[in-house]
Enzyme design. Structure first.
Site, PDB file in Angstrom:
ATOM      1  N   ARG A  15      86.177 138.910  27.749  1.00 29.90           N
ATOM      2  CA  ARG A  15      87.160 139.964  28.042  1.00 29.90           C
ATOM      3  C   ARG A  15      87.254 140.212  29.558  1.00 29.90           C
ATOM      4  NH1 ARG A  15      87.613 144.552  30.840  1.00 29.90           N
ATOM      5  NH2 ARG A  15      85.495 145.129  30.260  1.00 29.90           N
ATOM      6  N   ASP A  16      86.264 140.888  30.101  1.00 29.30           N
ATOM      7  CA  ASP A  16      86.299 141.177  31.546  1.00 29.30           C
ATOM      8  C   ASP A  16      86.356 139.858  32.322  1.00 29.30           C
ATOM      9  OD1 ASP A  16      86.291 142.796  33.760  1.00 29.30           O
ATOM     10  OD2 ASP A  16      84.365 143.731  33.376  1.00 29.30           O
ATOM     11  N   HIS A 207      77.152 148.502  34.085  1.00 24.78           N
ATOM     12  CA  HIS A 207      78.211 147.475  34.095  1.00 24.78           C
ATOM     13  C   HIS A 207      78.547 147.194  35.558  1.00 24.78           C
ATOM     14  CE1 HIS A 207      82.138 145.813  32.412  1.00 24.78           C
ATOM     15  NE2 HIS A 207      82.444 145.954  33.678  1.00 24.78           N
ATOM     16  N   HIS A 209      79.569 144.860  38.829  1.00 24.52           N
ATOM     17  CA  HIS A 209      80.242 143.671  39.357  1.00 24.52           C
ATOM     18  C   HIS A 209      79.512 143.240  40.635  1.00 24.52           C
ATOM     19  CE1 HIS A 209      83.951 143.358  36.804  1.00 24.52           C
ATOM     20  NE2 HIS A 209      83.473 144.523  36.406  1.00 24.52           N
ATOM     21  N   CYS A 240      88.773 142.674  37.857  1.00 27.88           N
ATOM     22  CA  CYS A 240      89.715 143.589  37.209  1.00 27.88           C
ATOM     23  C   CYS A 240      91.084 143.430  37.864  1.00 27.88           C
ATOM     24  CB  CYS A 240      89.229 145.032  37.336  1.00 27.88           C
ATOM     25  SG  CYS A 240      90.408 146.212  36.666  1.00 27.88           S
ATOM     26  N   ASN A 249      81.710 140.073  36.930  1.00 30.37           N
ATOM     27  CA  ASN A 249      80.532 140.855  36.564  1.00 30.37           C
ATOM     28  C   ASN A 249      79.298 140.089  37.030  1.00 30.37           C
ATOM     29  OD1 ASN A 249      82.664 141.096  34.230  1.00 30.37           O
ATOM     30  ND2 ASN A 249      81.503 142.986  34.238  1.00 30.37           N
TER      31      ASN A 249
HETATM   32  P1  HMG Z   1     101.997 152.760  29.528  1.00 35.11           P
HETATM   33  O1  HMG Z   1     103.119 151.954  30.078  1.00 35.11           O
HETATM   34  O2  HMG Z   1     101.715 154.083  30.153  1.00 35.11           O
HETATM   35  O3  HMG Z   1     102.114 152.971  27.949  1.00 35.11           O
HETATM   36  O4  HMG Z   1     100.684 151.891  29.574  1.00 35.11           O
HETATM   37  P2  HMG Z   1     103.266 153.309  26.996  1.00 35.11           P
HETATM   38  O5  HMG Z   1     102.635 153.988  25.823  1.00 35.11           O
HETATM   39  O6  HMG Z   1     104.400 153.995  27.716  1.00 35.11           O
HETATM   40  O7  HMG Z   1     103.776 151.859  26.511  1.00 35.11           O
HETATM   41  C1  HMG Z   1     104.453 150.952  27.374  1.00 35.11           C
HETATM   42  C2  HMG Z   1     104.571 149.614  26.657  1.00 35.11           C
HETATM   43  O8  HMG Z   1     103.288 149.080  26.374  1.00 35.11           O
HETATM   44  C3  HMG Z   1     105.281 149.699  25.308  1.00 35.11           C
HETATM   45  O9  HMG Z   1     105.928 148.448  25.102  1.00 35.11           O
HETATM   46  C4  HMG Z   1     104.139 149.825  24.340  1.00 35.11           C
HETATM   47  O10 HMG Z   1     104.459 149.373  23.048  1.00 35.11           O
HETATM   48  C5  HMG Z   1     103.129 148.900  24.970  1.00 35.11           C
HETATM   49  P3  HMG Z   1     107.481 148.218  25.436  1.00 35.11           P
HETATM   50  O11 HMG Z   1     108.189 149.275  24.632  1.00 35.11           O
HETATM   51  O12 HMG Z   1     107.626 148.414  26.937  1.00 35.11           O
HETATM   52  O13 HMG Z   1     107.726 146.813  25.007  1.00 35.11           O
HETATM   53  N1  HMG Z   1     101.747 149.285  24.614  1.00 35.11           N
HETATM   54  C6  HMG Z   1     100.864 148.432  24.077  1.00 35.11           C
HETATM   55  N2  HMG Z   1     100.932 147.148  23.734  1.00 35.11           N
HETATM   56  C7  HMG Z   1      99.825 146.583  23.204  1.00 35.11           C
HETATM   57  N3  HMG Z   1      98.668 147.241  23.015  1.00 35.11           N
HETATM   58  C8  HMG Z   1      98.566 148.533  23.354  1.00 35.11           C
HETATM   59  C9  HMG Z   1      99.686 149.179  23.917  1.00 35.11           C
HETATM   60  N4  HMG Z   1      99.909 150.427  24.353  1.00 35.11           N
HETATM   61  C10 HMG Z   1     101.168 150.472  24.765  1.00 35.11           C
HETATM   62  N5  HMG Z   1      97.405 149.175  23.184  1.00 35.11           N
HETATM   63  C11 HMG Z   1      98.528 151.218  28.789  1.00 35.11           C
HETATM   64  C12 HMG Z   1      99.450 152.389  29.116  1.00 35.11           C
HETATM   65  C13 HMG Z   1      97.122 151.787  28.657  1.00 35.11           C
HETATM   66  C14 HMG Z   1      98.973 150.593  27.498  1.00 35.11           C
HETATM   67  C15 HMG Z   1      98.608 150.182  29.936  1.00 35.11           C
HETATM   68  O14 HMG Z   1      98.390 150.851  31.142  1.00 35.11           O
HETATM   69  C16 HMG Z   1      97.639 149.061  29.789  1.00 35.11           C
HETATM   70  O15 HMG Z   1      97.732 148.257  28.871  1.00 35.11           O
HETATM   71  N6  HMG Z   1      96.653 148.969  30.698  1.00 35.11           N
HETATM   72  C17 HMG Z   1      95.647 147.931  30.606  1.00 35.11           C
HETATM   73  C18 HMG Z   1      94.717 148.020  31.721  1.00 35.11           C
HETATM   74  C19 HMG Z   1      93.594 147.041  31.531  1.00 35.11           C
HETATM   75  O16 HMG Z   1      93.457 146.377  30.520  1.00 35.11           O
HETATM   76  N7  HMG Z   1      92.737 146.952  32.577  1.00 35.11           N
HETATM   77  C20 HMG Z   1      91.604 146.094  32.535  1.00 35.11           C
HETATM   78  C21 HMG Z   1      90.525 146.602  31.628  1.00 35.11           C
HETATM   79  S1  HMG Z   1      89.571 147.955  32.320  1.00 35.11           S
HETATM   80  C22 HMG Z   1      88.335 147.143  33.237  1.00 35.11           C
HETATM   81  O17 HMG Z   1      88.367 145.947  33.378  1.00 35.11           O
HETATM   82  C23 HMG Z   1      87.185 147.948  33.739  1.00 35.11           C
HETATM   83  C24 HMG Z   1      85.910 147.760  32.902  1.00 35.11           C
HETATM   84  O18 HMG Z   1      85.513 146.414  32.891  1.00 35.11           O
HETATM   85  C25 HMG Z   1      84.787 148.617  33.507  1.00 35.11           C
HETATM   86  C26 HMG Z   1      84.597 148.411  35.008  1.00 35.11           C
HETATM   87  O19 HMG Z   1      84.421 147.289  35.467  1.00 35.11           O
HETATM   88  O20 HMG Z   1      84.673 149.437  35.687  1.00 35.11           O
HETATM   89  C27 HMG Z   1      86.115 148.209  31.455  1.00 35.11           C
HETATM   90 MG    MG Z   2      84.423 145.435  34.504  1.00 34.59          MG
END
Ligand code: HMG
Ligand code: MG
Length: 299
Positions: A15-16, A207, A209, A240, A249
């Site tokens: 995933r990450d 967690h 990096h 990310c 990571n």
């Molecule tokens: P948004 O645009 O505010 O959401 O995004 P929305 O509810 O207005 O929806 C917009 C569109 O997204 C719509 O589609 C929804 O259907 C779709 P459209 O009508 O435009 O075709 N949608 C989805 N599709 C699939 N699955 C869903 C979903 N939700 C809405 N769950 C949202 C808000 C959270 C969805 C968006 O900002 C997003 O997907 N962000 C992802 C960010 C991400 O994945 N970042 C990386 C992971 S975090 C990380 O890596 C850190 C971590 O490792 C810890 C660390 O290292 O610190 C965990």
């Molecule tokens: Mg991470």
């Protein structure tokens, strides 16, 4: 404080590790990666992310991955679910566990999940309720615990506030993310001390990096404080998409080598893990960022 006797690794490579790859990684490759990780002894594998494919294209095959992966007895296959839409899909696909992800930084929260920290907590509440009804455990992440790419310094009090909110909402464990790898050991200890005033140490994970090469040193520091859950990714894959310059990571192989040297049990076969790191980096054409992995491969 003494080191823990054993540590549970949460393997986030699929995933990450892969979420930021510029070239598509096939679903078949993800299946093989997940299977090899299970064979190496990993018991907690973060397999997919049920986020918007527009935001993170590399995770667009989340349904195929979660439904098609070869399940091993005793292994937890988890997924990120930022909202109810993601959770419902993850439940349909049989995720054993899910995770919500918040941040200790307002700016990062906006860039990563398009809402403020307090809005994110409001969104997570129904996710936790629904997951509880489905008897699926929820992990909580807090990003930017040792620095933010947009805000710089982050106060430990802010980290503990968000971590506490996730814990009180029902997250069984809160993983503390040094998203951009800028932390150093004393800073990591101080942050952890602040969080551990509100949350039992055994409910916390590290967690880290490795962007600035500090991840192992930071882990050693928090192991001394009693941390017994570590997130890592095979071959140090990752970064990310909403944290520019963030490298992978800490490498799982490097963590296992450290734990072995400290006499801390992890149940993981280092040679099998190192072979997996060699295989995945060759398959996706990436350098192996695990020093231990590279050294073992050269033997
Ligand atoms: P948004 O645009 O505010 O959401 O995004 P929305 O509810 O207005 O929806 C917009 C569109 O997204 C719509 O589609 C929804 O259907 C779709 P459209 O009508 O435009 O075709 N949608 C989805 N599709 C699939 N699955 C869903 C979903 N939700 C809405 N769950 C949202 C808000 C959270 C969805 C968006 O900002 C997003 O997907 N962000 C992802 C960010 C991400 O994945 N970042 C990386 C992971 S975090 C990380 O890596 C850190 C971590 O490792 C810890 C660390 O290292 O610190 C965990
Ligand atoms: Mg991470």
């Amino acid at each position: 404080m003494a080191f823990p006797q054993s540590v549970r690794l949460v393997e986030v490579g699929a995933r990450d590790g892969l979420q930021n790859e510029p070239e598509p990684v096939s679903t078949e490759t993800k299946f093989e990666l997940i299977d090899r990780l299970g064979a190496a002894g990993l018991r907690h594998i973060e397999a997919a992310s049920f986020v918007s494919p527009k935001w993170v294209p590399q995770m667009a095959d989340h349904r195929e991955v979660m439904t098609g992966l070869k399940r091993r007895e005793g292994v937890v296959y988890s997924a990120l679910t930022p909202n109810l839409k993601g959770l419902e899909a993850a439940l349909e696909c049989g995720a054993d566990e899910v995770a919500v992800f918040g941040a200790a930084s307002e700016a990062f929260s906006q860039k990563n999940i398009n809402c403020s920290v307090s809005e994110s907590l409001e969104r997570f509440a129904p996710v936790l309720e629904r997951a509880k009804a489905a008897k699926v455990r929820v992990r909580g992440y807090v990003s930017c615990v040792l620095g933010c790419p947009y805000e710089g310094e982050i106060a430990p009090a802010k980290v503990s506030e968000v971590a506490k909110a996730l814990y009180e909402m029902g997250c069984y464990e809160v993983s503390l993310g040094d998203t951009i790898g800028t932390g150093t050991p004393l800073k990591a200890k101080r942050m952890l001390e602040a969080v551990a005033r509100d949350i039992p140490m055994e409910k916390l994970g590290a967690h880290f990096h490795d962007t600035y090469g500090q991840a192992l040193a930071n882990l050693y520091a928090v192991l001394e404080e009693g941390i017994a859950v570590i997130d890592s990714s095979v071959a140090g894959l990752g970064g990310c998409p909403y944290a520019k310059g963030a490298s992978g990571n800490v490498a799982s192989e490097d963590v296992i080598y450290l734990l072995n040297g400290l006499g801390i049990d992890s149940g993981i076969d280092l040679d099998a893990l190192a072979a997996t790191g060699t295989w995945i980096t060759q398959t996706i054409g990436r350098p192996n960022r695990s020093k231990v992995g590279v050294a073992i491969a050269a033997q």
